[in-house]
Design a protein around this motif. Structure first.
Motif, PDB file in Angstrom:
ATOM      1  N   ILE A  33      45.824  62.335  34.411  1.00 28.45           N
ATOM      2  CA  ILE A  33      44.721  61.905  35.275  1.00 28.45           C
ATOM      3  C   ILE A  33      44.937  60.460  35.720  1.00 28.45           C
ATOM      4  O   ILE A  33      44.793  60.137  36.904  1.00 28.45           O
ATOM      5  N   VAL A  34      45.298  59.592  34.786  1.00 29.91           N
ATOM      6  CA  VAL A  34      45.536  58.185  35.139  1.00 29.91           C
ATOM      7  C   VAL A  34      46.701  58.068  36.109  1.00 29.91           C
ATOM      8  O   VAL A  34      46.614  57.368  37.125  1.00 29.91           O
ATOM      9  N   TRP A  35      47.797  58.749  35.806  1.00 28.72           N
ATOM     10  CA  TRP A  35      48.988  58.710  36.661  1.00 28.72           C
ATOM     11  C   TRP A  35      48.647  59.194  38.071  1.00 28.72           C
ATOM     12  O   TRP A  35      48.996  58.549  39.068  1.00 28.72           O
ATOM     13  N   ASP A  56      38.818  59.659  50.683  1.00 28.77           N
ATOM     14  CA  ASP A  56      39.592  58.989  49.636  1.00 28.77           C
ATOM     15  C   ASP A  56      38.699  58.577  48.477  1.00 28.77           C
ATOM     16  O   ASP A  56      39.054  58.756  47.309  1.00 28.77           O
ATOM     17  N   ILE A  57      37.544  58.032  48.806  1.00 24.60           N
ATOM     18  CA  ILE A  57      36.613  57.590  47.765  1.00 24.60           C
ATOM     19  C   ILE A  57      36.105  58.775  46.963  1.00 24.60           C
ATOM     20  O   ILE A  57      36.023  58.715  45.725  1.00 24.60           O
ATOM     21  N   LEU A  58      35.797  59.888  47.645  1.00 28.09           N
ATOM     22  CA  LEU A  58      35.343  61.079  46.934  1.00 28.09           C
ATOM     23  C   LEU A  58      36.440  61.634  46.027  1.00 28.09           C
ATOM     24  O   LEU A  58      36.156  62.109  44.928  1.00 28.09           O
ATOM     25  N   TYR A  63      38.677  62.047  40.243  1.00 28.83           N
ATOM     26  CA  TYR A  63      39.529  61.554  39.153  1.00 28.83           C
ATOM     27  C   TYR A  63      38.697  60.857  38.079  1.00 28.83           C
ATOM     28  O   TYR A  63      38.950  61.019  36.880  1.00 28.83           O
ATOM     29  N   LEU A  64      37.723  60.072  38.491  1.00 33.37           N
ATOM     30  CA  LEU A  64      36.857  59.382  37.544  1.00 33.37           C
ATOM     31  C   LEU A  64      36.093  60.375  36.679  1.00 33.37           C
ATOM     32  O   LEU A  64      36.001  60.213  35.452  1.00 33.37           O
ATOM     33  N   GLU A  65      35.551  61.416  37.289  1.00 33.60           N
ATOM     34  CA  GLU A  65      34.804  62.428  36.540  1.00 33.60           C
ATOM     35  C   GLU A  65      35.718  63.183  35.575  1.00 33.60           C
ATOM     36  O   GLU A  65      35.333  63.476  34.440  1.00 33.60           O
ATOM     37  N   LEU A  66      36.938  63.488  35.995  1.00 30.41           N
ATOM     38  CA  LEU A  66      37.893  64.137  35.095  1.00 30.41           C
ATOM     39  C   LEU A  66      38.233  63.232  33.912  1.00 30.41           C
ATOM     40  O   LEU A  66      38.305  63.686  32.761  1.00 30.41           O
TER      41      LEU A  66
END
Length: 141
Positions: A33-35, A56-58, A63-66
């Motif tokens: 997820i970070v990568w 892009d923001i969505l 990614y943030l939610e994951l």
């Protein structure tokens, strides 16, 4: 050694291996997820527009939610299913934002279906949070 002692040792080994699998799996998922989010962020920064678009923001929110879901599971050993619902809502919203321009006038039914899907998911998230708060016991692990 009796059969009971052997079974207890095997159960302990199994518990240890399952715990190890969870930890390794969570680190692999978290690292992925970070990568992926860093890679996507670098792509966003290279846009000719000079700024991030709403799509892009969505995507970064997904990614943030994951990442948050993985972190919560790592700390509590509970899978926050409501986060999967949030991810689905964000993904549908992102799809609407990206593809809204390409939807033709007779395709309004698809838009209505997607909006209804968001409504159903939002109601489901509310029901999950309500039942979690009302029925969760102290013995849950």
């Amino acid at each position: 050694m009796s059969n009971i002692i052997i079974k207890e040792k095997i159960d302990q080994l199994g518990d240890m291996l399952i715990g190890l699998f969870h930890i390794v799996g969570l680190f692999v998922i978290g690292g992925t997820i970070v990568w992926s989010s860093v890679h996507e962020y670098l792509i966003i920064m290279q846009h000719e527009m000079g700024f991030a678009s709403l799509k892009d923001i969505l995507l970064l929110f997904i990614y943030l939610e994951l990442g948050a879901m993985t972190g919560i599971y790592f700390k509590t050993h509970k899978m926050p299913v409501v986060f999967l619902i949030f991810i689905a809502i964000t993904a549908i919203t992102r799809f609407l934002v990206i593809d809204m321009k390409s939807l033709v006038a007779h395709d309004k039914l698809n838009v209505i279906v997607m909006v209804l899907a968001i409504l159903v998911l939002a109601i489901s998230a509310g029901v999950l949070k309500y039942t979690e708060n009302k029925y969760q016991s102290d013995n849950d692990y």
